[in-house]
Design a protein around this motif. Structure first.
Motif, PDB file in Angstrom:
ATOM      1  N   ILE A  23       0.855  -1.189   0.000  1.00  0.00           N
ATOM      2  CA  ILE A  23       0.000   0.000   0.000  1.00  0.00           C
ATOM      3  C   ILE A  23       0.891   1.239   0.000  1.00  0.00           C
ATOM      4  O   ILE A  23       1.850   1.298   0.762  1.00  0.00           O
ATOM      5  N   SER A  24       0.565   2.206  -0.857  1.00  0.00           N
ATOM      6  CA  SER A  24       1.298   3.473  -0.831  1.00  0.00           C
ATOM      7  C   SER A  24       0.335   4.614  -0.541  1.00  0.00           C
ATOM      8  O   SER A  24      -0.747   4.691  -1.125  1.00  0.00           O
ATOM      9  N   VAL A  25       0.736   5.487   0.357  1.00  0.00           N
ATOM     10  CA  VAL A  25      -0.020   6.712   0.608  1.00  0.00           C
ATOM     11  C   VAL A  25       0.785   7.837  -0.035  1.00  0.00           C
ATOM     12  O   VAL A  25       1.959   8.020   0.266  1.00  0.00           O
ATOM     13  N   LEU A  26       0.149   8.546  -0.972  1.00  0.00           N
ATOM     14  CA  LEU A  26       0.881   9.491  -1.810  1.00  0.00           C
ATOM     15  C   LEU A  26       0.798  10.923  -1.293  1.00  0.00           C
ATOM     16  O   LEU A  26      -0.247  11.372  -0.837  1.00  0.00           O
ATOM     17  N   GLU A  72      -7.460   4.875   3.366  1.00  0.00           N
ATOM     18  CA  GLU A  72      -8.091   5.868   2.475  1.00  0.00           C
ATOM     19  C   GLU A  72      -8.794   6.962   3.286  1.00  0.00           C
ATOM     20  O   GLU A  72      -8.688   8.145   2.975  1.00  0.00           O
ATOM     21  N   THR A  73      -9.489   6.530   4.332  1.00  0.00           N
ATOM     22  CA  THR A  73     -10.152   7.503   5.201  1.00  0.00           C
ATOM     23  C   THR A  73      -9.123   8.461   5.791  1.00  0.00           C
ATOM     24  O   THR A  73      -9.299   9.679   5.792  1.00  0.00           O
ATOM     25  N   LEU A  74      -8.027   7.869   6.259  1.00  0.00           N
ATOM     26  CA  LEU A  74      -6.997   8.677   6.884  1.00  0.00           C
ATOM     27  C   LEU A  74      -6.325   9.618   5.929  1.00  0.00           C
ATOM     28  O   LEU A  74      -6.009  10.760   6.257  1.00  0.00           O
ATOM     29  N   GLY A 105      -3.651  10.477  -2.123  1.00  0.00           N
ATOM     30  CA  GLY A 105      -4.432   9.276  -2.416  1.00  0.00           C
ATOM     31  C   GLY A 105      -3.689   8.027  -1.998  1.00  0.00           C
ATOM     32  O   GLY A 105      -2.599   8.098  -1.419  1.00  0.00           O
ATOM     33  N   VAL A 106      -4.321   6.873  -2.308  1.00  0.00           N
ATOM     34  CA  VAL A 106      -3.758   5.596  -1.878  1.00  0.00           C
ATOM     35  C   VAL A 106      -3.681   4.647  -3.074  1.00  0.00           C
ATOM     36  O   VAL A 106      -4.639   4.531  -3.827  1.00  0.00           O
ATOM     37  N   LEU A 107      -2.534   4.012  -3.246  1.00  0.00           N
ATOM     38  CA  LEU A 107      -2.383   2.981  -4.279  1.00  0.00           C
ATOM     39  C   LEU A 107      -2.132   1.654  -3.596  1.00  0.00           C
ATOM     40  O   LEU A 107      -1.542   1.606  -2.528  1.00  0.00           O
ATOM     41  N   TYR A 108      -2.585   0.582  -4.235  1.00  0.00           N
ATOM     42  CA  TYR A 108      -2.220  -0.704  -3.656  1.00  0.00           C
ATOM     43  C   TYR A 108      -1.976  -1.721  -4.754  1.00  0.00           C
ATOM     44  O   TYR A 108      -2.362  -1.516  -5.903  1.00  0.00           O
TER      45      TYR A 108
END
Ligand code: ASP
Ligand code: MG
Length: 396
Positions: A252-255, A310-312, A320-323
Motif C-alpha cells: 500500500i502506498s499513501v501518496l 483511504e479515510t486517513l 491518495g492511496v495505491l495498492y
C-alpha cells in the motif's frame, strides 16, 4: 502418524533408538488430519468456538496418539508409558489456543526412565493456573518437545517431520537446493519468519533460549537431517545459509503525505488497532514538505487496510492511496553477513542481471529482503541461490 500402520512404524523406530540411548522421551502430535477434523466438528456445533472447550476438544488428538503409541511400543516388548500434560504437569499461561509454556514438570519422566520406560508425552497441550486445559497453537507439539528437552537438560531434541531437513531453498523451486548439515538458531528463526515452513519461530526461539540442540529429520527415512544449534558450533560457517520467499503480502502506498510530526503515527495507529501486521515500511525523503509512505500487509488484510488508510489519507490531506497485490518477498539469510561486506550488492546485482525490478528492500543484521513482482518469484529464488553458490555442485 496417520494410520495404525504408521504408528507401528514410528514405534519400531523408537524401539531401535531405545537400544542406542538411555532415557528416551517422545512427544507426539495428533494423527494426520485429526486436529483439522476436530476444528470442523467444533465449527458445526458452535461457530463461536468457545475457547475453553475448544482446547479440551483439540487436545484430545494428542491424547489418542500418546496412548496408541505407548500401546504399540508395549506390543513390541518396549516398556512405555503415556503422559498427558496435567500429569507432568506442563503449566502454561491462560491464553487458550496460543498458550505459552511456563513450567515443564520433568519429575515423572525421570521416574519413567528409572523404570526403563520410554515416556510418551502428548504434545500441544498444557494446563493453566486454574487447572484448565490449554493448547499451544497450531504445530505446537514441536514447542512441547523443545520445552521438554530443556526441562530434562537433554543432549538433543530430534524433530521428525515430513521433510528431510532444512534446505538452502525450497527444493520444489530449485533443483540445486541442498540440505544443510547445520544452521544457527538465528538463521533458522529468520528463515521461519521469512517463509520456510520447517519449524515454528517460537520453537526455535525456545531452543535458542535454553541451548537445546535441535535435529530436524524425516519421519519417513533415516537420512541425517539438519542440526539447529548455536552460531559458531556449525562446521560450515557459510556466508549465506539460504534463500527463501513469501507470497501472501500486498503493498500500500499513501501518496504526497504532508511531512509533519505525527502523520506516520496517524497512518499506522488504526492498522495496529485492527491487529493488522505491517511488515516493510518505506518513507521517502521529503520534497517540498511532502513524502510518500509505502508498506506491506498480509494479503488477507489488504481490503480492510486500504479502507482504513483511504479515510486517513483524506483526513491528513494526502493525495491518495495505491495498492498492489501481486508482490513477493525474496530473502537471503546468513550469519556471515555480519562480517562480510558486499552481500547486498551481490544480491541486487543478481536480480538486476535478470531484469527483476526491486520494489522495496529491508535488512537486518543477518537478512536482506527484496519485494519484487510475484511473477518473478521462482526466477529470483533460483538466481539468488546461484549467485551465492548455495547449490550442491559448488559446495562439494
Ligand atoms: N496437532 C496440532 C496441530 O495440528 C499440533 C501439532 O501438530 O504440532 O496443529
Ligand atoms: Mg552459519
Amino acid at each position: 502418524m496417520g494410520t495404525p500402520e504408521r504408528i507401528r512404524e514410528v514405534a519400531r523406530r523408537i524401539a531401535a533408538r531405545r537400544e542406542e540411548v538411555d532415557g528416551l522421551a517422545v512427544v507426539v502430535s495428533a494423527m494426520g488430519g485429526e486436529t483439522d477434523r476436530l476444528i470442523g466438528l467444533a465449527r458445526e456445533v458452535n461457530p463461536n468456538l468457545p475457547s475453553r472447550e475448544y482446547d479440551v476438544l483439540l487436545s484430545s488428538g494428542e491424547q489418542v496418539s500418546a496412548a496408541l503409541l505407548a500401546m504399540s511400543l508395549e506390543e513390541m516388548g518396549v516398556k512405555a508409558r503415556s503422559f498427558l500434560s496435567f500429569q507432568l504437569p506442563v503449566f502454561t499461561d491462560g491464553k487458550h489456543s496460543a498458550a505459552l509454556i511456563k513450567d515443564f514438570g520433568a519429575e515423572r519422566l525421570r521416574e519413567a526412565f528409572a523404570r526403563g520406560e520410554v515416556a510418551v508425552v502428548a504434545g500441544f497441550q498444557g494446563i493453566n493456573q486454574e487447572g484448565d486445559i490449554t493448547t499451544l497453537g497450531r504445530g505446537g507439539s514441536d514447542t512441547t518437545a523443545v520445552a521438554m528437552a530443556a526441562a530434562l537438560q537433554a543432549d538433543m531434541c530430534e524433530i521428525y517431520t515430513d521433510v528431510e531437513g532444512v534446505y538452502t531453498c525450497d527444493p520444489g523451486i530449485c533443483a540445486e537446493a541442498r540440505k544443510l548439515q547445520q544452521i544457527s538458531y538465528d538463521e533458522m528463526m529468520e528463515l521461519a519468519v521469512l517463509g520456510a515452513k520447517v519449524l515454528h519461530t517460537r520453537c526455535v526461539e525456545m531452543a535458542k533460549r535454553f541451548g537445546v540442540n535441535l535435529l530436524v529429520r524425516s519421519s519417513f527415512n533415516n537420512e541425517e537431517g539438519t542440526m539447529v544449534c548455536k552460531e559458531g558450533d556449525e562446521v560450515e560457517g557459510a556466508l549465506i545459509a539460504g534463500v527463501t520467499y513469501t507470497r501472501g503480502e500486498a503493498k500500500i502506498s499513501v501518496l504526497r503525505v504532508p511531512d509533519t510530526p505525527g502523520v506516520v503515527y496517524r497512518i499506522f495507529a488504526p492498522l495496529a488497532e485492527m491487529g493488522i501486521n505491517v511488515d516493510m515500511i518505506i518513507q521517502n525523503i521529503s520534497r517540498d514538505n511532502y513524502t510518500d509512505v509505502t508498506f506491506t500487509v498480509p494479503e488477507e488484510d489488504l481490503d480492510a487496510a486500504v479502507k482504513a488508510v483511504e479515510t486517513l489519507a483524506r483526513q491528513i490531506g494526502a493525495d491518495g492511496v495505491l495498492y498492489e497485490r501481486d508482490i513477493a518477498k525474496v530473502s537471503i539469510v546468513g550469519d556471515g553477513m555480519k562480517t562480510h561486506p558486499g552481500v547486498a550488492s551481490r544480491m541486487f546485482g543478481a536480480l538486476a542481471e535478470e531484469g527483476i525490478n526491486i520494489i522495496m528492500i529491508s535488512t537486518s543484521e543477518i537478512k536482506i529482503s527484496c519485494v519484487i513482482d510475484a511473477r518473478y518469484t521462482e526466477l529470483a529464488v533460483r538466481v539468488l541461490h546461484d549467485a551465492f553458490e548455495l547449490g550442491a555442485a559448488e559446495q562439494s
